[in-house]
Design a protein around this motif. Structure first.
Motif, mmCIF file in Angstrom:
data_model
loop_
_atom_site.group_PDB
_atom_site.id
_atom_site.type_symbol
_atom_site.label_atom_id
_atom_site.label_comp_id
_atom_site.label_asym_id
_atom_site.label_seq_id
_atom_site.Cartn_x
_atom_site.Cartn_y
_atom_site.Cartn_z
ATOM 1 N N SER A 1 47.151 40.006 20.974
ATOM 2 C CA SER A 1 46.170 39.186 21.226
ATOM 3 C C SER A 1 45.812 38.018 20.174
ATOM 4 O O SER A 1 45.608 38.403 19.013
ATOM 5 C CB SER A 1 44.826 39.751 21.470
ATOM 6 N N PHE B 1 43.474 36.057 20.148
ATOM 7 C CA PHE B 1 42.065 36.011 19.520
ATOM 8 C C PHE B 1 41.728 37.195 18.865
ATOM 9 O O PHE B 1 41.032 37.149 17.873
ATOM 10 C CB PHE B 1 41.202 36.205 20.674
ATOM 11 N N ARG C 1 42.897 36.640 15.065
ATOM 12 C CA ARG C 1 41.683 35.757 14.226
ATOM 13 C C ARG C 1 40.853 36.737 13.622
ATOM 14 O O ARG C 1 40.145 36.651 12.393
ATOM 15 C CB ARG C 1 40.721 35.106 15.214
ATOM 16 N N LEU D 1 45.168 46.676 28.236
ATOM 17 C CA LEU D 1 44.535 45.747 29.141
ATOM 18 C C LEU D 1 44.758 46.218 30.534
ATOM 19 O O LEU D 1 43.779 45.573 31.357
ATOM 20 C CB LEU D 1 44.971 44.344 28.832
ATOM 21 N N LYS E 1 34.760 41.955 29.692
ATOM 22 C CA LYS E 1 35.812 43.027 29.655
ATOM 23 C C LYS E 1 36.880 43.036 29.024
ATOM 24 O O LYS E 1 37.960 42.964 29.243
ATOM 25 C CB LYS E 1 35.990 43.538 31.161
ATOM 26 N N LYS E 2 36.801 41.826 27.860
ATOM 27 C CA LYS E 2 37.983 41.408 27.256
ATOM 28 C C LYS E 2 37.681 41.961 25.888
ATOM 29 O O LYS E 2 36.668 42.132 25.203
ATOM 30 C CB LYS E 2 37.916 39.753 27.216
ATOM 31 N N ILE E 3 39.030 42.014 25.043
ATOM 32 C CA ILE E 3 39.154 42.165 23.668
ATOM 33 C C ILE E 3 39.308 40.859 22.923
ATOM 34 O O ILE E 3 39.597 39.707 23.715
ATOM 35 C CB ILE E 3 40.370 43.154 23.226
ATOM 36 N N PRO E 4 38.873 40.599 21.878
ATOM 37 C CA PRO E 4 38.305 41.577 20.610
ATOM 38 C C PRO E 4 36.972 41.876 20.898
ATOM 39 O O PRO E 4 36.212 40.719 21.365
ATOM 40 C CB PRO E 4 38.884 41.023 19.501
ATOM 41 N N GLU F 1 33.585 37.929 21.721
ATOM 42 C CA GLU F 1 34.197 36.342 21.684
ATOM 43 C C GLU F 1 34.666 35.995 19.899
ATOM 44 O O GLU F 1 33.892 36.017 19.047
ATOM 45 C CB GLU F 1 33.233 35.304 21.962
ATOM 46 N N SER F 2 36.142 35.824 20.046
ATOM 47 C CA SER F 2 36.490 35.978 18.567
ATOM 48 C C SER F 2 36.132 35.142 17.612
ATOM 49 O O SER F 2 35.663 35.171 16.499
ATOM 50 C CB SER F 2 38.015 35.577 18.832
ATOM 51 N N TYR G 1 45.043 26.576 23.224
ATOM 52 C CA TYR G 1 45.372 28.049 24.049
ATOM 53 C C TYR G 1 45.696 27.426 25.212
ATOM 54 O O TYR G 1 46.551 28.033 25.922
ATOM 55 C CB TYR G 1 43.998 28.743 23.738
HETATM 56 C C1 GS8 Z 1 39.185 35.339 24.901
HETATM 57 C C2 GS8 Z 1 39.490 36.790 24.817
HETATM 58 C C3 GS8 Z 1 40.892 37.034 25.724
HETATM 59 O O1 GS8 Z 1 41.042 36.277 26.509
HETATM 60 C C4 GS8 Z 1 37.811 35.425 22.736
HETATM 61 O O2 GS8 Z 1 37.477 36.634 22.202
HETATM 62 O O3 GS8 Z 1 38.088 34.260 22.114
HETATM 63 N N1 GS8 Z 1 37.431 33.639 24.477
HETATM 64 C C5 GS8 Z 1 37.810 35.029 24.180
HETATM 65 N N2 GS8 Z 1 41.257 38.409 25.656
HETATM 66 C C6 GS8 Z 1 42.017 38.951 26.724
HETATM 67 C C7 GS8 Z 1 43.294 39.379 25.641
HETATM 68 S S1 GS8 Z 1 44.331 38.014 24.673
HETATM 69 O O4 GS8 Z 1 44.967 37.240 25.790
HETATM 70 C C8 GS8 Z 1 41.739 39.964 27.475
HETATM 71 O O5 GS8 Z 1 41.037 40.826 26.735
HETATM 72 N N3 GS8 Z 1 41.897 40.063 28.654
HETATM 73 C C9 GS8 Z 1 41.684 41.177 29.527
HETATM 74 C C10 GS8 Z 1 41.330 40.774 30.921
HETATM 75 O O6 GS8 Z 1 41.705 39.403 31.103
HETATM 76 O O7 GS8 Z 1 41.207 41.486 31.870
#
Ligand code: GS8
Length: 222
Positions: free
Chosen positions: A15, A17, A20, A39, A54-57, A68-69, A110
């Motif tokens: 990732s 993100f 960062r 993921l 529900k996203k990393i990081p 949010e990174s 991006y």
């Molecule tokens: C984006 C994070 C993201 O896209 C940030 O942290 O800046 N705007 C956010 N994370 C993705 C993995 S990297 O491509 C993620 O966690 N995706 C899981 C999903 O969409 O289910």
């Protein structure tokens, strides 16, 4: 002294993100526990800590999540303001500039980069490629003859952008972009950033991005 247990990072190795956040933590010399997420099969901790996206990081500090990174990098700078270097400049105008360019990276670099390999039609790919290169040139204009995007020191805007240089080698191969020719100053900036240990140890081998993308396209039947 804070133990590494007080700081954890939910992340995924590829990732940009997540990178960062890893760079910001390394710049500040902060110890943390790294949790690699799948993921496709997100942990209950991730779903609990980032129920909205529900996203990393996700950075967890004293049990509390920050998501949010770019927001995480700002948080790191503020929560550890006793540790050098400062990632954001102290001047309000320069801080606004740094935030503007980090936002530009999210919106143009991006999105623009992703479009190149997401579009299958050749004409659309050419348009996406041109848009992406144009955005890089805009960023190069901001860089000018300065060593870093906002001035003399490596900071927030550089951290927002540098992980995307991981894609360059693959884009050279799959989309025929000659970065050295299109934006030589930006290429020198990438090399300058790579001289920092925090960056060099975080950005993976470029071949790994190529392999990841090819593997993904095979799965999607391209
Ligand atoms: C984006 C994070 C993201 O896209 C940030 O942290 O800046 N705007 C956010 N994370 C993705 C993995 S990297 O491509 C993620 O966690 N995706 C899981 C999903 O969409 O289910």
């Amino acid at each position: 002294m804070e133990g590494s247990k007080d700081v954890s990072l939910l992340d995924f190795w590829a990732s940009v993100f997540g990178m960062r956040v890893r760079i910001a933590l390394a710049e500040k010399g902060i110890n943390y526990e790294y949790h690699e997420e799948s993921l496709q099969n997100k942990s209950s901790l991730l779903l609990k800590m980032n129920p909205v996206h529900k996203k990393i990081p996700v950075l967890i500090h004293h049990g509390k999540p920050v998501c949010e990174s770019n927001i995480i990098v700002q948080y790191i700078d503020e929560a550890w303001n006793d540790k050098s270097p400062s990632l954001l400049p102290s001047d309000p105008y320069l801080r606004a500039q740094a935030r503007f360019w980090a936002d530009f990276v999210d919106k143009k670099i991006y999105e623009g980069g992703k479009k190149i390999w997401m579009t299958s039609k050749e004409d659309d790919q050419e348009v996406a490629k041109k848009e992406f290169v144009d955005s890089l040139k805009v960023l190069e204009g901001q860089l000018g003859d300065k060593p870093y995007l906002i001035g003399e020191s490596f900071g927030y805007a550089d951290i927002a952008m540098i992980p995307f240089s991981w894609w360059f080698n693959t884009l050279e191969k799959i989309a025929n972009i000659n970065f050295e020719k299109e934006c030589p100053k930006l290429v020198s900036w990438v090399k300058r950033c790579m001289e920092k240990e925090s960056v060099a140890k975080t950005i993976p081998d470029p071949q790994k991005f190529y392999d990841l993308l090819m593997g993904r396209q095979k799965k999607q039947g391209h």
